[in-house]
Scaffold this motif. Structure first.
Motif, PDB file in Angstrom:
ATOM      1  N   ARG A  98       0.824  -1.213   0.000  1.00 23.08           N
ATOM      2  CA  ARG A  98       0.000   0.000   0.000  1.00 23.08           C
ATOM      3  C   ARG A  98       0.860   1.266   0.000  1.00 23.08           C
ATOM      4  N   ALA A  99       2.008   1.212   0.657  1.00 22.75           N
ATOM      5  CA  ALA A  99       2.915   2.371   0.660  1.00 22.75           C
ATOM      6  C   ALA A  99       3.406   2.639  -0.763  1.00 22.75           C
ATOM      7  N   ARG A 100       3.754   1.583  -1.484  1.00 20.80           N
ATOM      8  CA  ARG A 100       4.200   1.747  -2.876  1.00 20.80           C
ATOM      9  C   ARG A 100       3.071   2.301  -3.724  1.00 20.80           C
ATOM     10  N   GLU A 101       1.870   1.782  -3.532  1.00 20.46           N
ATOM     11  CA  GLU A 101       0.724   2.273  -4.301  1.00 20.46           C
ATOM     12  C   GLU A 101       0.479   3.756  -4.020  1.00 20.46           C
ATOM     13  N   TRP A 102       0.646   4.169  -2.796  1.00 22.37           N
ATOM     14  CA  TRP A 102       0.455   5.582  -2.436  1.00 22.37           C
ATOM     15  C   TRP A 102       1.491   6.451  -3.141  1.00 22.37           C
ATOM     16  N   VAL A 103       2.755   6.003  -3.145  1.00 21.34           N
ATOM     17  CA  VAL A 103       3.815   6.760  -3.815  1.00 21.34           C
ATOM     18  C   VAL A 103       3.520   6.879  -5.303  1.00 21.34           C
TER      19      VAL A 103
ATOM     20  N   ASN B   8       9.789  13.496   1.311  1.00 18.26           N
ATOM     21  CA  ASN B   8       9.973  13.025   2.694  1.00 18.26           C
ATOM     22  C   ASN B   8       8.931  11.996   3.123  1.00 18.26           C
ATOM     23  N   PHE B   9       8.786  10.957   2.319  1.00 21.95           N
ATOM     24  CA  PHE B   9       7.862   9.868   2.640  1.00 21.95           C
ATOM     25  C   PHE B   9       8.645   8.761   3.337  1.00 21.95           C
ATOM     26  N   GLU B  10       8.163   8.348   4.483  1.00 24.20           N
ATOM     27  CA  GLU B  10       8.840   7.309   5.256  1.00 24.20           C
ATOM     28  C   GLU B  10       8.153   5.974   4.994  1.00 24.20           C
ATOM     29  N   ALA B  11       8.927   4.985   4.565  1.00 24.70           N
ATOM     30  CA  ALA B  11       8.365   3.667   4.272  1.00 24.70           C
ATOM     31  C   ALA B  11       9.372   2.588   4.671  1.00 24.70           C
ATOM     32  N   GLN B  12       8.816   1.419   4.906  1.00 24.76           N
ATOM     33  CA  GLN B  12       9.667   0.293   5.284  1.00 24.76           C
ATOM     34  C   GLN B  12      10.096  -0.457   4.029  1.00 24.76           C
ATOM     35  N   PHE B  13      11.375  -0.851   3.990  1.00 24.58           N
ATOM     36  CA  PHE B  13      11.888  -1.605   2.851  1.00 24.58           C
ATOM     37  C   PHE B  13      12.397  -2.961   3.335  1.00 24.58           C
ATOM     38  N   VAL B  14      12.562  -3.878   2.362  1.00 25.59           N
ATOM     39  CA  VAL B  14      13.083  -5.210   2.657  1.00 25.59           C
ATOM     40  C   VAL B  14      14.381  -5.369   1.868  1.00 25.59           C
ATOM     41  N   ALA B  15      15.467  -5.613   2.578  1.00 25.77           N
ATOM     42  CA  ALA B  15      16.766  -5.810   1.926  1.00 25.77           C
ATOM     43  C   ALA B  15      16.833  -7.207   1.315  1.00 25.77           C
ATOM     44  N   LYS B  16      17.835  -7.438   0.520  1.00 23.15           N
ATOM     45  CA  LYS B  16      18.005  -8.728  -0.158  1.00 23.15           C
ATOM     46  C   LYS B  16      18.074  -9.880   0.844  1.00 23.15           C
ATOM     47  N   ASP B  17      18.715  -9.646   2.002  1.00 21.89           N
ATOM     48  CA  ASP B  17      18.866 -10.702   2.999  1.00 21.89           C
ATOM     49  C   ASP B  17      17.621 -10.863   3.891  1.00 21.89           C
TER      50      ASP B  17
ATOM     51  N   MET C 210      12.106   8.893   1.766  1.00 17.77           N
ATOM     52  CA  MET C 210      12.212   8.967   0.310  1.00 17.77           C
ATOM     53  C   MET C 210      11.623  10.264  -0.224  1.00 17.77           C
ATOM     54  N   SER C 211      12.304  10.806  -1.218  1.00 16.59           N
ATOM     55  CA  SER C 211      11.754  11.876  -2.041  1.00 16.59           C
ATOM     56  C   SER C 211      11.942  11.422  -3.476  1.00 16.59           C
ATOM     57  N   ALA C 212      10.928  11.646  -4.297  1.00 17.13           N
ATOM     58  CA  ALA C 212      11.002  11.194  -5.690  1.00 17.13           C
ATOM     59  C   ALA C 212      10.314  12.216  -6.583  1.00 17.13           C
ATOM     60  N   THR C 213      10.760  12.245  -7.819  1.00 17.09           N
ATOM     61  CA  THR C 213      10.152  13.133  -8.810  1.00 17.09           C
ATOM     62  C   THR C 213      10.212  12.453 -10.177  1.00 17.09           C
ATOM     63  N   ILE C 214       9.266  12.804 -11.037  1.00 19.55           N
ATOM     64  CA  ILE C 214       9.260  12.280 -12.403  1.00 19.55           C
ATOM     65  C   ILE C 214      10.025  13.268 -13.278  1.00 19.55           C
ATOM     66  N   LEU C 215      10.932  12.723 -14.099  1.00 21.88           N
ATOM     67  CA  LEU C 215      11.662  13.567 -15.043  1.00 21.88           C
ATOM     68  C   LEU C 215      11.840  12.814 -16.352  1.00 21.88           C
ATOM     69  N   GLN C 216      12.223  13.556 -17.353  1.00 20.29           N
ATOM     70  CA  GLN C 216      12.406  12.972 -18.685  1.00 20.29           C
ATOM     71  C   GLN C 216      13.904  12.785 -18.952  1.00 20.29           C
ATOM     72  N   VAL C 217      14.272  11.601 -19.391  1.00 13.85           N
ATOM     73  CA  VAL C 217      15.650  11.331 -19.810  1.00 13.85           C
ATOM     74  C   VAL C 217      15.568  10.845 -21.253  1.00 13.85           C
ATOM     75  N   ASP C 218      16.079  11.666 -22.146  1.00 22.13           N
ATOM     76  CA  ASP C 218      16.013  11.366 -23.584  1.00 22.13           C
ATOM     77  C   ASP C 218      14.580  11.055 -24.012  1.00 22.13           C
ATOM     78  N   GLY C 219      13.636  11.839 -23.474  1.00 21.13           N
ATOM     79  CA  GLY C 219      12.229  11.675 -23.843  1.00 21.13           C
ATOM     80  C   GLY C 219      11.519  10.536 -23.143  1.00 21.13           C
ATOM     81  N   VAL C 220      12.206   9.816 -22.280  1.00 21.49           N
ATOM     82  CA  VAL C 220      11.598   8.692 -21.568  1.00 21.49           C
ATOM     83  C   VAL C 220      11.319   9.129 -20.130  1.00 21.49           C
ATOM     84  N   PRO C 221      10.049   8.986 -19.678  1.00 20.99           N
ATOM     85  CA  PRO C 221       9.767   9.359 -18.289  1.00 20.99           C
ATOM     86  C   PRO C 221      10.464   8.397 -17.320  1.00 20.99           C
ATOM     87  N   CYS C 222      11.138   8.978 -16.344  1.00 16.90           N
ATOM     88  CA  CYS C 222      11.860   8.194 -15.339  1.00 16.90           C
ATOM     89  C   CYS C 222      11.531   8.760 -13.960  1.00 16.90           C
TER      90      CYS C 222
END
Length: 189
Positions: free
Chosen positions: A37-42, A54-63, A71-83
């Motif tokens: 649900r946290a991922r869906e909210w983001v 500044n979104f606080e969420a729990q993550f699971v490491a490989k181990d 986390m802070s995130a933004t959408i940007l364009q890299v060579d016309g591709v949204p990232c």
């Protein structure tokens, strides 16, 4: 970017994956999100506003270890591709310290509430004891004063009727003792 003399770790160091394991895969595919649900909210916030701050969420490491990221995130364009450009800081230690502080705070609040209840009980008991003492003293005062007043009154009536010298001395001693008991009672009460 790794800065010298800091405890900041790169994302890969924090979650235990190699660069090749994450390139071309989403965080959901890797299984980084502890709460779907946290991922869906983001994702929803990025679609609506183009950014998350500044979104606080729990993550699971490989181990399998779980941690907390800010986390802070933004959408940007890299060579016309949204990232999505995401900066996530491992705040697991800070969150654990905050939770420990909250546990201590809650424990302290419980102890204060218990102590307050104990003090209120002690106060109520002291007030009840004081009321009982006052009632007892009032009752005893009445029980002692009434017969002493009767003795004094009867002695005055007897004196009016005429007495011999010897009877008068005895009556004076009786009245003196009665007055002394009344004075003692007044001092005690």
């Amino acid at each position: 970017i790794r800065r010298a003399a800091t405890r900041d770790l790169l994302f890969l160091d924090t979650v235990g994956y190699t660069r090749d394991e994450v390139i071309g895969r989403t965080s959901a595919e890797i299984g980084l999100w502890a709460d779907r649900r946290a991922r869906e909210w983001v994702v929803e916030q990025l679609k609506r506003h183009g950014q998350v701050r500044n979104f606080e969420a729990q993550f699971v490491a490989k181990d399998g270890r779980r941690g907390w990221g800010l986390m802070s995130a933004t959408i940007l364009q890299v060579d016309g591709v949204p990232c999505i450009l995401s900066v996530t800081r491992d705040v697991s230690e800070m969150k654990a310290a905050r939770e420990e502080l909250e546990r201590h705070h809650d424990l302290l609040e419980q102890r204060i509430a218990q102590r307050t209840a104990q003090l209120e009980e002690a106060k109520a008991a002291a007030e009840a004891a004081n009321a009982a003492k006052s009632a007892f003293l009032a009752n005893m005062s009445h029980e002692i004063r009434t017969p002493l007043n009767v003795i004094s009154g009867m002695a005055h009536l007897i004196r009016r009727g005429g007495l011999t010298a010897e009877q008068s001395v005895r009556l004076d001693k009786l009245l003196g003792a009665s007055h002394h008991l009344l004075q003692t009672l007044d001092a005690v009460l």
